[in-house]
Design a protein around this motif. Structure first.
Motif, PDB file in Angstrom:
ATOM      1  N   LEU A  12      25.229 -34.139   8.902  1.00 35.98           N
ATOM      2  CA  LEU A  12      24.276 -34.776   9.795  1.00 35.98           C
ATOM      3  C   LEU A  12      24.053 -33.982  11.074  1.00 35.98           C
ATOM      4  N   GLU A  13      24.749 -32.843  11.199  1.00 31.74           N
ATOM      5  CA  GLU A  13      24.554 -32.053  12.405  1.00 31.74           C
ATOM      6  C   GLU A  13      23.263 -31.258  12.319  1.00 31.74           C
ATOM      7  N   SER A  14      22.621 -31.128  13.477  1.00 33.76           N
ATOM      8  CA  SER A  14      21.339 -30.443  13.493  1.00 33.76           C
ATOM      9  C   SER A  14      21.513 -28.934  13.328  1.00 33.76           C
ATOM     10  N   GLN A  15      20.620 -28.322  12.554  1.00 31.10           N
ATOM     11  CA  GLN A  15      20.642 -26.866  12.412  1.00 31.10           C
ATOM     12  C   GLN A  15      19.669 -26.212  13.383  1.00 31.10           C
ATOM     13  N   ALA A  16      18.687 -26.960  13.829  1.00 34.55           N
ATOM     14  CA  ALA A  16      17.669 -26.396  14.718  1.00 34.55           C
ATOM     15  C   ALA A  16      17.967 -26.784  16.158  1.00 34.55           C
ATOM     16  N   ALA A 214      14.137 -34.820   9.398  1.00 39.44           N
ATOM     17  CA  ALA A 214      15.082 -34.782   8.267  1.00 39.44           C
ATOM     18  C   ALA A 214      16.345 -35.553   8.625  1.00 39.44           C
ATOM     19  N   ARG A 215      16.792 -35.385   9.890  1.00 41.79           N
ATOM     20  CA  ARG A 215      18.013 -36.074  10.317  1.00 41.79           C
ATOM     21  C   ARG A 215      17.806 -37.582  10.354  1.00 41.79           C
ATOM     22  N   SER A 216      16.649 -38.015  10.838  1.00 40.88           N
ATOM     23  CA  SER A 216      16.457 -39.462  10.923  1.00 40.88           C
ATOM     24  C   SER A 216      16.290 -40.050   9.523  1.00 40.88           C
ATOM     25  N   LEU A 217      15.674 -39.290   8.597  1.00 40.93           N
ATOM     26  CA  LEU A 217      15.569 -39.778   7.212  1.00 40.93           C
ATOM     27  C   LEU A 217      16.949 -39.866   6.572  1.00 40.93           C
ATOM     28  N   GLU A 218      17.746 -38.837   6.830  1.00 37.23           N
ATOM     29  CA  GLU A 218      19.090 -38.819   6.255  1.00 37.23           C
ATOM     30  C   GLU A 218      19.914 -39.981   6.791  1.00 37.23           C
ATOM     31  N   LEU A 219      19.777 -40.213   8.109  1.00 38.40           N
ATOM     32  CA  LEU A 219      20.512 -41.315   8.726  1.00 38.40           C
ATOM     33  C   LEU A 219      20.045 -42.652   8.152  1.00 38.40           C
ATOM     34  N   ALA A 220      18.719 -42.778   7.947  1.00 42.41           N
ATOM     35  CA  ALA A 220      18.188 -44.030   7.399  1.00 42.41           C
ATOM     36  C   ALA A 220      18.736 -44.261   5.993  1.00 42.41           C
ATOM     37  N   SER A 221      18.861 -43.170   5.220  1.00 45.59           N
ATOM     38  CA  SER A 221      19.351 -43.334   3.846  1.00 45.59           C
ATOM     39  C   SER A 221      20.829 -43.700   3.828  1.00 45.59           C
ATOM     40  N   LEU A 222      21.504 -43.532   4.956  1.00 47.96           N
ATOM     41  CA  LEU A 222      22.936 -43.838   5.014  1.00 47.96           C
ATOM     42  C   LEU A 222      23.213 -45.114   5.813  1.00 47.96           C
ATOM     43  N   THR A 223      22.137 -45.823   6.174  1.00 50.73           N
ATOM     44  CA  THR A 223      22.303 -47.028   7.000  1.00 50.73           C
ATOM     45  C   THR A 223      21.858 -48.258   6.221  1.00 50.73           C
ATOM     46  N   ASP A 224      22.631 -49.325   6.347  1.00 49.51           N
ATOM     47  CA  ASP A 224      22.263 -50.566   5.662  1.00 49.51           C
ATOM     48  C   ASP A 224      21.092 -51.215   6.403  1.00 49.51           C
ATOM     49  N   GLY A 225      20.052 -51.583   5.650  1.00 51.99           N
ATOM     50  CA  GLY A 225      18.827 -52.094   6.261  1.00 51.99           C
ATOM     51  C   GLY A 225      19.038 -53.406   7.010  1.00 51.99           C
ATOM     52  N   LEU A 226      19.824 -54.304   6.467  1.00 46.50           N
ATOM     53  CA  LEU A 226      19.979 -55.627   7.089  1.00 46.50           C
ATOM     54  C   LEU A 226      20.849 -55.581   8.340  1.00 46.50           C
ATOM     55  N   THR A 227      21.989 -54.918   8.247  1.00 46.16           N
ATOM     56  CA  THR A 227      22.955 -54.979   9.356  1.00 46.16           C
ATOM     57  C   THR A 227      22.889 -53.758  10.284  1.00 46.16           C
ATOM     58  N   GLN A 228      22.184 -52.722   9.848  1.00 45.12           N
ATOM     59  CA  GLN A 228      22.068 -51.486  10.625  1.00 45.12           C
ATOM     60  C   GLN A 228      23.412 -50.801  10.886  1.00 45.12           C
ATOM     61  N   ILE A 229      24.388 -51.071  10.024  1.00 51.00           N
ATOM     62  CA  ILE A 229      25.625 -50.278  10.091  1.00 51.00           C
ATOM     63  C   ILE A 229      25.640 -49.356   8.863  1.00 51.00           C
ATOM     64  N   PRO A 230      26.535 -48.395   8.788  1.00 54.86           N
ATOM     65  CA  PRO A 230      26.553 -47.500   7.626  1.00 54.86           C
ATOM     66  C   PRO A 230      26.664 -48.276   6.303  1.00 54.86           C
ATOM     67  N   ASN A 231      26.016 -47.718   5.260  1.00 56.05           N
ATOM     68  CA  ASN A 231      26.052 -48.380   3.952  1.00 56.05           C
ATOM     69  C   ASN A 231      27.161 -47.799   3.071  1.00 56.05           C
ATOM     70  N   ARG A 232      27.190 -48.225   1.849  1.00 54.78           N
ATOM     71  CA  ARG A 232      28.285 -47.797   0.968  1.00 54.78           C
ATOM     72  C   ARG A 232      28.288 -46.287   0.689  1.00 54.78           C
ATOM     73  N   PRO A 233      27.122 -45.672   0.357  1.00 54.40           N
ATOM     74  CA  PRO A 233      27.155 -44.205   0.173  1.00 54.40           C
ATOM     75  C   PRO A 233      27.696 -43.482   1.409  1.00 54.40           C
ATOM     76  N   HIS A 234      27.338 -44.013   2.586  1.00 58.90           N
ATOM     77  CA  HIS A 234      27.834 -43.377   3.813  1.00 58.90           C
ATOM     78  C   HIS A 234      29.342 -43.539   3.924  1.00 58.90           C
ATOM     79  N   PHE A 235      29.819 -44.741   3.578  1.00 51.98           N
ATOM     80  CA  PHE A 235      31.266 -44.972   3.623  1.00 51.98           C
ATOM     81  C   PHE A 235      31.969 -44.009   2.669  1.00 51.98           C
TER      82      PHE A 235
END
Ligand code: GH3
Ligand code: MG
Ligand code: MG
Length: 385
Positions: A12-16, A214-235
């Motif tokens: 999740l670290e930025s390259q640019a 790209a970072r915000s998309l990646e973060l969104a894919s790792l965040t649970d939509g309802l609770t806004q905490i990390p989801n299972r793939p992120h865990f």
């Protein structure tokens, strides 16, 4: 709490470059890299020229002193180039200045040397070849240092200024003709270096934008939509990352599975939207209970949460579990004015990871402990055996 720790994952670290400071730093590094090989071209050309024209015999002191001078500057520049990434991190402003001054010094040195040759050289060939080299350096500098806002115009300007001065102070026909040509060439350089400069900065800005997206998309894919905490793939990702880390450090890792008690009944009694609000309130409570930056809470599934405690042994995890139980009991919810209480059950498992053990085995032990907590009456924590 540790939602922030989610961003500690290397992926999740930025390259640019993101901030203006990072952009400026990147520009200095790119300019240094582009112009690195050119640095030794100055002393090399001078050295070749003084030998080829016999200047080393007719004007030895002048010839060799300038080989030393240009060589010394080139060595200084290479030394700075070598330490540039580190120095820019610790003293960005001073290092940027040093880099700019050293680069301009080289341009001025070469321009002055050409001017001296034109005014006083014992051999006319030397003057003309030096002049041709100067024009070549100005054109080459366009692509090498044209991306640097402070060098774009000053670099060719400082190089050509002494030559221009000699041409005007010694106005022979050929000098005046050269001065006119250089003037036209200068206009071309100013315009073409702007294109180089603008293309480079546009590329950096585009890179910055696409990287942020790209970072915000990646973060969104790792965040649970309802609770806004990390989801299972992120865990799972964080868990494997910590597992590997603690394998190397020989430190313990604890995992807790937290399941809300009789949650189906809450949904059935108060409705699904109220159930959703419960899940959001519980996820907030769990997150706020975490004390260390490495503690990690995620929504593991429906009404189940997972907590990762790095460098925490069983006893430490048991204390955190008791705190979580209390925190969930205290979650303040009400339905049509009447308070609604919720509780949870927790399964806790700890281990010191080692190569032959699978991380999934720890989750399985926590799940078995959770099953026992449910079986023994809920609203409690059980340690894995
Ligand atoms: P137990 O104490 O044994 O865990 O009982 P339980 O009712 O919590 O467990 P069960 O697995 O039978 O039911 C889980 C319920 O969680 C079923 C479902 O209605 C609810 N649930 C799962 N995900 C969501 C969600 O996203 N929103 C809401 N409102 N409810 C959910
Ligand atoms: Mg469940
Ligand atoms: Mg449940």
């Amino acid at each position: 709490m540790s939602l922030g720790s989610a961003t500690s994952l290397p992926a999740l670290e930025s390259q640019a470059p993101q901030s203006d400071d990072q952009l400026a730093r990147r520009c200095v590094l790119d300019t240094a890299a582009r112009s690195a090989t050119g640095t030794f071209v100055y002393p090399a050309i001078w050295f070749t020229l003084v030998l080829a024209t016999g200047t080393h015999e007719r004007w030895p002191l002048f010839a060799w002193l300038n080989v030393l001078g240009l060589g010394g500057l080139a060595v200084l520049r290479m030394g700075l180039n070598h330490r540039l990434p580190h120095l820019l991190t610790v003293h960005q402003r001073a290092t940027s200045w040093a880099f700019t001054v050293l680069t301009l010094l080289m341009a001025l040195y070469w321009g002055a040397l050409t001017a001296v040759c034109m005014a006083r050289a014992p051999d006319e060939t030397l003057s003309w070849v030096m002049l041709a080299a100067t024009v070549g350096f100005c054109a080459g500098g366009n692509t090498m240092v044209g991306i640097h806002p402070a060098l774009r115009l000053t670099y060719p300007g400082l190089m050509i200024a002494p030559v221009f001065a000699v041409e005007l102070l010694m106005p022979t026909a050929s000098h005046l003709m050269m001065a006119a040509l250089e003037g036209a060439f200068g206009v071309y350089l100013v315009r073409s270096s702007r294109v180089v400069h603008d293309d480079y900065w546009q590329m950096l800005q585009t890179q910055r934008l696409s990287d942020a997206r790209a970072r915000s998309l990646e973060l969104a894919s790792l965040t649970d939509g309802l609770t806004q905490i990390p989801n299972r793939p992120h865990f799972d990702r964080q868990f494997h990352y910590e597992w590997e880390r603690q394998c190397r450090h020989g430190a313990p890792v604890s995992v807790m599975l937290v399941d809300l008690d009789h949650f189906k009944a809450i949904n059935d009694t108060y409705g699904h939207p109220f159930g959703d609000a419960c899940l959001q309130a519980v996820s907030r409570a769990l997150s706020e209970t975490m004390g260390r930056s490495t503690d990690f809470v995620a929504r593991y599934g429906g009404e189940e949460f997972a907590v990762l405690l790095a460098q925490t042994d069983g006893e430490g995890a048991r204390i955190v579990a008791e705190r979580l139980l209390q925190q969930v009991r205290e979650v303040s919810l009400s339905y049509q004015g009447a308070p609604v209480r919720i509780t949870c059950s927790i399964g806790v498992a700890s281990t010191v990871p080692h190569g032959s053990e699978l991380p999934e085995a720890l989750i399985k032990r926590a799940d078995d402990a959770l099953y026992r907590a449910k079986h023994h009456g809920r609203n409690r924590a059980e340690m894995a055996v």
